[in-house]
Design a protein around this motif. Structure first.
Motif, mmCIF file in Angstrom:
data_model
loop_
_atom_site.group_PDB
_atom_site.id
_atom_site.type_symbol
_atom_site.label_atom_id
_atom_site.label_comp_id
_atom_site.label_asym_id
_atom_site.label_seq_id
_atom_site.Cartn_x
_atom_site.Cartn_y
_atom_site.Cartn_z
ATOM 1 N N ILE A 1 47.160 39.246 28.871
ATOM 2 C CA ILE A 1 46.665 40.405 29.605
ATOM 3 C C ILE A 1 46.417 39.953 31.048
ATOM 4 N N THR A 2 47.101 40.585 31.993
ATOM 5 C CA THR A 2 47.030 40.107 33.376
ATOM 6 C C THR A 2 47.183 41.280 34.347
ATOM 7 N N ASP A 3 47.228 40.956 35.632
ATOM 8 C CA ASP A 3 47.406 41.970 36.679
ATOM 9 C C ASP A 3 46.375 43.092 36.554
ATOM 10 N N CYS A 4 45.135 42.698 36.284
ATOM 11 C CA CYS A 4 44.050 43.674 36.102
ATOM 12 C C CYS A 4 43.452 44.039 37.460
ATOM 13 N N ALA A 5 43.488 45.307 37.799
ATOM 14 C CA ALA A 5 42.989 45.736 39.109
ATOM 15 C C ALA A 5 42.472 47.166 39.037
ATOM 16 N N THR A 6 41.304 47.389 39.644
ATOM 17 C CA THR A 6 40.735 48.727 39.763
ATOM 18 C C THR A 6 40.190 48.900 41.170
ATOM 19 N N LEU A 7 40.477 50.016 41.798
ATOM 20 C CA LEU A 7 39.924 50.293 43.128
ATOM 21 C C LEU A 7 38.400 50.359 43.042
ATOM 22 N N PRO A 8 37.695 49.818 44.037
ATOM 23 C CA PRO A 8 36.224 49.750 43.991
ATOM 24 C C PRO A 8 35.534 51.077 43.701
ATOM 25 N N ASP A 9 36.027 52.169 44.243
ATOM 26 C CA ASP A 9 35.370 53.462 44.070
ATOM 27 C C ASP A 9 35.508 54.035 42.666
ATOM 28 N N HIS A 10 36.268 53.357 41.806
ATOM 29 C CA HIS A 10 36.524 53.889 40.458
ATOM 30 C C HIS A 10 36.114 52.908 39.361
ATOM 31 N N ARG A 11 35.238 51.970 39.683
ATOM 32 C CA ARG A 11 34.882 50.923 38.727
ATOM 33 C C ARG A 11 33.694 51.263 37.827
ATOM 34 N N GLN A 12 33.106 52.434 38.013
ATOM 35 C CA GLN A 12 31.907 52.765 37.237
ATOM 36 C C GLN A 12 32.223 53.365 35.875
ATOM 37 N N TYR A 13 33.495 53.593 35.569
ATOM 38 C CA TYR A 13 33.837 54.294 34.336
ATOM 39 C C TYR A 13 34.436 53.399 33.247
ATOM 40 N N GLY A 14 34.460 52.099 33.477
ATOM 41 C CA GLY A 14 34.981 51.197 32.447
ATOM 42 C C GLY A 14 36.464 51.358 32.181
ATOM 43 N N LEU A 15 37.220 51.725 33.212
ATOM 44 C CA LEU A 15 38.650 51.970 33.023
ATOM 45 C C LEU A 15 39.377 50.738 32.496
#
Length: 280
Positions: A199-213
């Motif tokens: 499992i790699t290349d994990c990325a989430t934009l800062p403004d969307h990190r509160q939802y556990g995506l």
């Protein structure tokens, strides 16, 4: 970015090596035959590109021989080789590459992560977030996401052509969209021969990190992998990232070691934590 995979055929052995000039390292992915020849060839390969770190993905029976050659033990992946364990033994050619300036802080992060409960029931993200498997048509938007999240990354994920190349070679991506923008993504690099995946290349934009995506994406990738008879799943996370290590821990992954100054990621050369989950 100069990262080349090579298959080297010797008279008594065969090696599969990644020559990684960008991260100043050589990684022995697999080997067969006379082991001493494999070790000597790996050292030659490192010297050819002035690598500062040599990483051997070794089988259990070769640990002691590598230790006798000055290699250090840094971690493992349970059941990596069709049910047999893989061990990361490394050798450094530069003192500064061996020394980590964040090790104690990373120990504290790991300790706090491991205090968190595991197997937490995931809450569904808001309905405005659309999760799905990525396709080649998404390569441009995926590259934009990686370019925004990471100032530096070990592979050129900010280039659409590289993303397409990974997809064509079998890497599977899952992603979340919000208002037509990809805001979170992760992938699984699959080795069908040894039945494992990273499992790699994990990325989430800062403004969307509160939802556990990311936890949801990992779960979706796991379901895909198990449905394709891949039962050894692992991930290598930035040791300084509380969020990513917490996501893996809470999804039932087990910590298996830390790779010192392993690669250039985010904004510098960083230590990486090994996490492993098995479905067997």
């Amino acid at each position: 970015m100069d990262i080349v995979e090579k298959r080297i055929q010797l008279s008594r052995s065969t090696l599969h090596i990644t020559m990684d000039r960008f991260n100043k390292r050589v990684r022995i992915e697999d080997y067969l035959g006379h082991f001493q020849d494999c070790v000597e060839e790996s050292l030659k390969a490192a010297d050819n590109i002035s690598a500062e770190k040599i990483i051997f993905k070794a089988r259990t029976e070769n640990i002691l021989e590598l230790l006798s050659k000055g290699f250090l033990y840094e971690g493992s992946i349970d059941k990596f080789f069709l049910g047999s364990d893989c061990h990361f033994l490394v050798k450094y050619t530069q003192d500064q590459r061996r020394t980590s300036s964040h090790w104690i802080k990373e120990d504290e992060i790991l300790e706090n992560v491991q205090k968190l409960p595991t197997k937490v029931e995931l809450e569904a993200p808001p309905s405005t977030y659309i999760g799905r498997k990525a396709e080649e048509i998404d390569a441009v938007k995926l590259a934009e996401l990686y370019g925004k999240v990471f100032e530096i990354y070990p592979t050129p994920m900010n280039e659409p052509e590289y993303v397409r190349k990974c997809m064509k070679s079998g890497t599977v991506y899952y992603m979340y969209e919000h208002d037509g923008v990809i805001v979170s993504a992760a992938s699984a690099e699959i080795n069908y021969f040894y039945r494992n995946a990273e499992i790699t290349d994990c990325a989430t934009l800062p403004d969307h990190r509160q939802y556990g995506l990311m936890k949801h994406l990992i779960e979706k990738l796991e379901s895909h992998l198990v449905s394709h008879d891949i039962y050894c799943i692992y991930s290598i996370a930035r040791a300084l990232s509380f969020g990513m290590n917490a996501a893996l821990h809470q999804q039932g992954y087990y910590y298996r070691g830390r790779l010192a100054n392993n690669c250039f990621i985010f904004d510098k050369l960083e230590d990486m934590n090994l996490w492993v989950k098995n479905y067997t």
